[in-house]
Write a protein that holds these residues in place. Structure first.
Motif, PDB file in Angstrom:
ATOM      1  N   THR A   1       0.843  -1.196   0.000  1.00 59.24           N
ATOM      2  CA  THR A   1       0.000   0.000   0.000  1.00 59.24           C
ATOM      3  C   THR A   1       0.873   1.240   0.000  1.00 59.24           C
ATOM      4  OG1 THR A   1      -1.754  -1.145   1.206  1.00 59.24           O
ATOM      5  CG2 THR A   1      -1.806   1.255   1.225  1.00 59.24           C
ATOM      6  N   LEU A   2       0.545   2.173  -0.889  1.00 62.76           N
ATOM      7  CA  LEU A   2       1.261   3.441  -0.998  1.00 62.76           C
ATOM      8  C   LEU A   2       0.323   4.570  -0.585  1.00 62.76           C
ATOM      9  CD1 LEU A   2       2.815   2.796  -4.527  1.00 62.76           C
ATOM     10  CD2 LEU A   2       3.960   2.502  -2.324  1.00 62.76           C
ATOM     11  N   SER A   3       0.819   5.519   0.215  1.00 61.36           N
ATOM     12  CA  SER A   3      -0.033   6.597   0.719  1.00 61.36           C
ATOM     13  C   SER A   3       0.691   7.931   0.671  1.00 61.36           C
ATOM     14  CB  SER A   3      -0.451   6.325   2.176  1.00 61.36           C
ATOM     15  OG  SER A   3      -1.063   5.065   2.313  1.00 61.36           O
ATOM     16  N   SER A   4      -0.113   8.993   0.497  1.00 61.28           N
ATOM     17  CA  SER A   4       0.393  10.360   0.610  1.00 61.28           C
ATOM     18  C   SER A   4      -0.683  11.195   1.286  1.00 61.28           C
ATOM     19  CB  SER A   4       0.732  10.937  -0.777  1.00 61.28           C
ATOM     20  OG  SER A   4      -0.418  10.958  -1.600  1.00 61.28           O
ATOM     21  N   PHE A   5      -0.262  12.271   1.976  1.00 58.11           N
ATOM     22  CA  PHE A   5      -1.204  13.053   2.776  1.00 58.11           C
ATOM     23  C   PHE A   5      -0.593  14.419   3.058  1.00 58.11           C
ATOM     24  CE2 PHE A   5      -3.185  13.586   7.222  1.00 58.11           C
ATOM     25  CZ  PHE A   5      -4.327  14.179   6.708  1.00 58.11           C
ATOM     26  N   ASP A   6      -1.395  15.473   2.897  1.00 55.88           N
ATOM     27  CA  ASP A   6      -0.907  16.820   3.204  1.00 55.88           C
ATOM     28  C   ASP A   6      -1.845  17.574   4.143  1.00 55.88           C
ATOM     29  OD1 ASP A   6      -3.049  17.452   1.638  1.00 55.88           O
ATOM     30  OD2 ASP A   6      -1.955  18.745   0.247  1.00 55.88           O
ATOM     31  N   PHE A   7      -2.628  16.833   4.917  1.00 60.38           N
ATOM     32  CA  PHE A   7      -3.614  17.349   5.868  1.00 60.38           C
ATOM     33  C   PHE A   7      -4.885  17.864   5.202  1.00 60.38           C
ATOM     34  CE2 PHE A   7       0.260  17.843   8.550  1.00 60.38           C
ATOM     35  CZ  PHE A   7      -0.127  16.980   9.563  1.00 60.38           C
ATOM     36  N   GLU A   8      -4.878  18.040   3.887  1.00 65.45           N
ATOM     37  CA  GLU A   8      -6.070  18.466   3.169  1.00 65.45           C
ATOM     38  C   GLU A   8      -6.598  17.364   2.262  1.00 65.45           C
ATOM     39  OE1 GLU A   8      -7.716  21.215   3.701  1.00 65.45           O
ATOM     40  OE2 GLU A   8      -6.250  21.891   5.182  1.00 65.45           O
ATOM     41  N   VAL A   9      -5.675  16.703   1.547  1.00 63.04           N
ATOM     42  CA  VAL A   9      -6.038  15.640   0.610  1.00 63.04           C
ATOM     43  C   VAL A   9      -5.154  14.428   0.887  1.00 63.04           C
ATOM     44  CG1 VAL A   9      -6.264  14.975  -1.810  1.00 63.04           C
ATOM     45  CG2 VAL A   9      -6.680  17.347  -1.132  1.00 63.04           C
ATOM     46  N   ALA A  10      -5.742  13.253   0.846  1.00 59.08           N
ATOM     47  CA  ALA A  10      -4.991  12.014   1.049  1.00 59.08           C
ATOM     48  C   ALA A  10      -5.240  11.071  -0.111  1.00 59.08           C
ATOM     49  CB  ALA A  10      -5.410  11.347   2.364  1.00 59.08           C
ATOM     50  N   GLY A  11      -4.210  10.305  -0.466  1.00 54.21           N
ATOM     51  CA  GLY A  11      -4.324   9.308  -1.517  1.00 54.21           C
ATOM     52  C   GLY A  11      -3.757   7.989  -1.028  1.00 54.21           C
ATOM     53  N   ARG A  12      -4.421   6.892  -1.383  1.00 54.21           N
ATOM     54  CA  ARG A  12      -3.974   5.575  -0.914  1.00 54.21           C
ATOM     55  C   ARG A  12      -4.346   4.540  -1.964  1.00 54.21           C
ATOM     56  NH1 ARG A  12      -3.236   4.091   4.643  1.00 54.21           N
ATOM     57  NH2 ARG A  12      -3.085   1.844   4.922  1.00 54.21           N
ATOM     58  N   THR A  13      -3.371   3.739  -2.392  1.00 51.48           N
ATOM     59  CA  THR A  13      -3.640   2.691  -3.369  1.00 51.48           C
ATOM     60  C   THR A  13      -2.907   1.425  -2.973  1.00 51.48           C
ATOM     61  OG1 THR A  13      -3.613   2.133  -5.728  1.00 51.48           O
ATOM     62  CG2 THR A  13      -1.730   3.352  -4.897  1.00 51.48           C
ATOM     63  N   SER A  14      -3.502   0.278  -3.272  1.00 46.69           N
ATOM     64  CA  SER A  14      -2.922  -1.019  -2.926  1.00 46.69           C
ATOM     65  C   SER A  14      -2.697  -1.840  -4.186  1.00 46.69           C
ATOM     66  CB  SER A  14      -3.844  -1.785  -1.969  1.00 46.69           C
ATOM     67  OG  SER A  14      -4.028  -1.079  -0.766  1.00 46.69           O
ATOM     68  N   ILE A  15      -1.595  -2.583  -4.215  1.00 47.88           N
ATOM     69  CA  ILE A  15      -1.264  -3.429  -5.350  1.00 47.88           C
ATOM     70  C   ILE A  15      -0.831  -4.803  -4.840  1.00 47.88           C
ATOM     71  CG2 ILE A  15      -0.635  -1.564  -6.936  1.00 47.88           C
ATOM     72  CD1 ILE A  15       2.286  -1.967  -6.154  1.00 47.88           C
ATOM     73  N   ASP A  16      -1.047  -5.823  -5.653  1.00 50.20           N
ATOM     74  CA  ASP A  16      -0.592  -7.169  -5.316  1.00 50.20           C
ATOM     75  C   ASP A  16       0.901  -7.281  -5.600  1.00 50.20           C
ATOM     76  OD1 ASP A  16      -3.157  -8.032  -4.596  1.00 50.20           O
ATOM     77  OD2 ASP A  16      -3.650  -8.501  -6.681  1.00 50.20           O
ATOM     78  N   ALA A  17       1.583  -8.036  -4.757  1.00 49.04           N
ATOM     79  CA  ALA A  17       3.024  -8.220  -4.924  1.00 49.04           C
ATOM     80  C   ALA A  17       3.433  -9.569  -4.347  1.00 49.04           C
ATOM     81  CB  ALA A  17       3.792  -7.086  -4.235  1.00 49.04           C
ATOM     82  N   THR A  18       4.623 -10.005  -4.710  1.00 52.18           N
ATOM     83  CA  THR A  18       5.206 -11.198  -4.095  1.00 52.18           C
ATOM     84  C   THR A  18       5.993 -10.738  -2.878  1.00 52.18           C
ATOM     85  OG1 THR A  18       5.392 -12.285  -6.257  1.00 52.18           O
ATOM     86  CG2 THR A  18       6.703 -13.178  -4.437  1.00 52.18           C
ATOM     87  N   VAL A  19       5.460 -10.993  -1.702  1.00 55.26           N
ATOM     88  CA  VAL A  19       6.015 -10.434  -0.462  1.00 55.26           C
ATOM     89  C   VAL A  19       6.797 -11.499   0.305  1.00 55.26           C
ATOM     90  CG1 VAL A  19       5.466  -9.311   1.723  1.00 55.26           C
ATOM     91  CG2 VAL A  19       4.137  -8.747  -0.331  1.00 55.26           C
ATOM     92  N   GLU A  20       7.998 -11.116   0.711  1.00 55.28           N
ATOM     93  CA  GLU A  20       8.828 -11.993   1.540  1.00 55.28           C
ATOM     94  C   GLU A  20       8.915 -11.494   2.975  1.00 55.28           C
ATOM     95  OE1 GLU A  20      12.605 -13.142  -0.035  1.00 55.28           O
ATOM     96  OE2 GLU A  20      11.902 -13.058  -2.119  1.00 55.28           O
ATOM     97  N   GLY A  21       8.654 -10.212   3.157  1.00 56.27           N
ATOM     98  CA  GLY A  21       8.715  -9.660   4.505  1.00 56.27           C
ATOM     99  C   GLY A  21       7.932  -8.369   4.589  1.00 56.27           C
TER     100      GLY A  21
END
Length: 376
Positions: free
Chosen positions: A45-65
Motif C-alpha cells: 500500500t502506498l499513501s500520501s497526505f498533506d492534511f487536506e487531501v490524502a491518496g492511498r492505493t494497494s497493489i498485489d506483490a510477491t512479499v517476503e517480509g
C-alpha cells in the motif's frame, strides 16, 4: 520489508499516489510517500497526505517480509517511471530502501515513519455509482469552478445527495454548471450536502479505472468534514470547504423568451473560427433570427470575422455576446449532438443544454448557465 512487483504496476501506483503530494510544503515529512507491506495478504500500500487531501492505493506483490518505510515521493515517482520493463525488487537495508530492476539499482534514504501523520479515517459509506458516469459528470461541472482559491466557495464542487439522486454543481462569477445523476445510496432516505475542492475531485475522477464501481463516503449533513472516494483499489480523501454555497438555482430564469437548436459540432467549429480574430476577453456576438445564426468577432479595426449557420429558432430575434472560451467549454461539455440555447434578454444569463431526448428517463440532466458580455 521485502517484495517483488511488476515495473508497470509499481509505476502506475506510485504515479497515482503522487497526485496528492503537496507541491511545496513547510513540513518536509509531508513530501514523503509511505510504503506499507502486508506479508500475510501479499499487498503493498502506498499513501500520501498533506492534511487536506490524502491518496492511498494497494497493489498485489510477491512479499517476503512486511514492514513500513517513508521515502521521498518525488524521487520514488521519477525512479519508478524510469525503470526498465522488468520485475522490481524492493527491500530495506538498514535505514535505506533499495530498488533493483534489471541492471539498475537505486538506494533511497528513509524518513522517520513515526513522524508521518496518520491518515484520516473514512466517513461512512454513502453509496455507489459507475466510475465512468461520475468522472464524466465531474468533468462537465468543474469547468465552471473558479481556478483560484481567493473565494473558496467558488472553487468547490457542491455535492448534494437526495435519496437516489446525486447533484454536482459549480459556480464562478460568470457561469454555473449543474449535473444530476442517478446513483445507489446506502439508505433510500439518504441526504447530505458537501462542498469539495474542485481540483481534488477532478484529479481523482480522471485517474479512476474505466468501468469500475466507485464508492462515495460521506457523513450526514454537518456531521463530518471529510469526503472519501474509492475505486479499483484506489482511495482518495479530502477535507471539505466551508459550505456557504450561494443559492445558484435562483439564477436560472423560470421562463425563456427565445430558444435555438443547432448542431453542437457545427457551433463549436464556427465559434473557434470567428474567435481567431478576437482578443481573449473580446466578445463573440451571436445574432439569432428565423432560421439562421450569424456569428461575429473582431479586434478593433485590425480584423473581423463573420459566419452564418442554419439554426432552428423560435422567439423574437436576439443579439447576444459571450466570452468565446466560456461558450466553447460549455458546448464541449454537452453529451448531445444538438445544442439548445435558451434566452431571456441580451443582458441576462443564457442557458445551454443538450436537446432533450423524449425516450430518456432522466431527461435533461446537464445545465450550463453563462453570463453574456455587454454589447457596445
Amino acid at each position: 520489508m521485502k517484495f517483488r512487483v511488476e515495473r508497470n504496476t509499481l509505476a502506475e501506483a506510485v504515479a497515482w499516489t503522487a497526485r496528492t503530494l503537496p507541491g511545496r510544503s513547510a513540513q518536509p515529512i509531508l513530501n514523503g510517500m509511505l510504503i506499507e507491506v502486508d506479508a500475510i495478504a501479499g499487498i503493498v500500500t502506498l499513501s500520501s497526505f498533506d492534511f487536506e487531501v490524502a491518496g492511498r492505493t494497494s497493489i498485489d506483490a510477491t512479499v517476503e517480509g512486511g514492514g513500513r518505510a517513508l521515502v521521498s515521493g518525488r524521487l520514488l515517482t521519477e525512479i519508478s517511471r524510469a525503470l526498465p520493463s522488468q520485475p522490481v525488487d524492493v527491500s530495506m537495508d538498514g535505514a535505506k530502501v533499495v530498488m533493483r530492476c534489471g541492471g539498475s539499482q537505486f538506494t533511497l534514504q528513509t524518513m522517520p515513519v513515526e513522524d508521518y501523520p496518520a491518515l484520516p479515517t473514512l466517513p461512512p459509506l454513502a453509496g455507489t455509482i459507475g466510475s465512468d458516469l461520475f468522472a464524466a459528470a465531474v468533468a462537465q461541472v468543474t469547468i465552471a469552478a473558479a481556478r483560484d482559491a481567493t473565494v473558496p466557495i467558488l472553487s468547490g464542487v457542491r455535492v448534494q445527495i437526495t435519496g437516489d439522486r446525486l447533484r454536482l454543481a459549480c459556480i464562478d462569477r460568470f457561469r454555473i454548471a449543474v449535473r444530476d445523476l442517478p446513483w445507489q445510496p446506502t439508505r433510500p432516505d439518504m441526504t447530505a450536502l458537501a462542498l469539495v475542492p474542485a481540483r481534488a475531485v477532478a484529479t481523482m475522477a480522471r485517474s479512476w479505472n474505466n468501468g469500475a464501481e466507485a464508492r462515495l463516503y460521506l457523513a450526514g449533513e454537518g456531521d463530518d468534514n471529510l469526503i472519501g472516494f474509492e475505486c479499483g483499489g484506489r482511495r482518495s480523501m479530502s477535507r471539505l470547504l466551508e459550505n456557504q454555497f450561494v443559492d445558484y438555482l435562483s439564477r436560472f430564469p423560470a421562463t425563456y423568451a427565445a430558444t435555438a437548436e443547432i448542431s453542437t459540432a457545427a457551433l463549436i467549429d464556427a465559434v473557434k473560427r470567428v474567435a481567431l480574430v478576437a482578443e481573449r476577453t473580446s466578445p463573440t456576438r451571436l445574432s439569432f433570427e428565423a432560421d439562421r445564426l450569424v456569428l461575429e468577432a473582431a479586434t478593433g479595426e485590425e480584423a473581423h470575422a463573420i459566419e452564418t449557420l442554419l439554426v432552428s429558432f423560435s422567439g423574437a430575434p436576439i443579439q447576444i455576446a459571450f466570452n468565446a472560451q466560456y461558450l466553447l467549454e460549455g458546448l464541449a461539455a454537452l453529451d448531445s449532438d444538438t445544442a439548445q440555447l435558451s434566452f431571456t434578454t441580451p443582458s441576462q444569463p443564457a442557458l445551454l443544454t443538450g436537446k432533450p431526448d423524449p425516450e430518456a428517463e432522466d431527461g435533461n440532466d446537464y445545465r450550463y448557465l453563462v453570463m453574456p458580455l455587454r454589447l457596445t
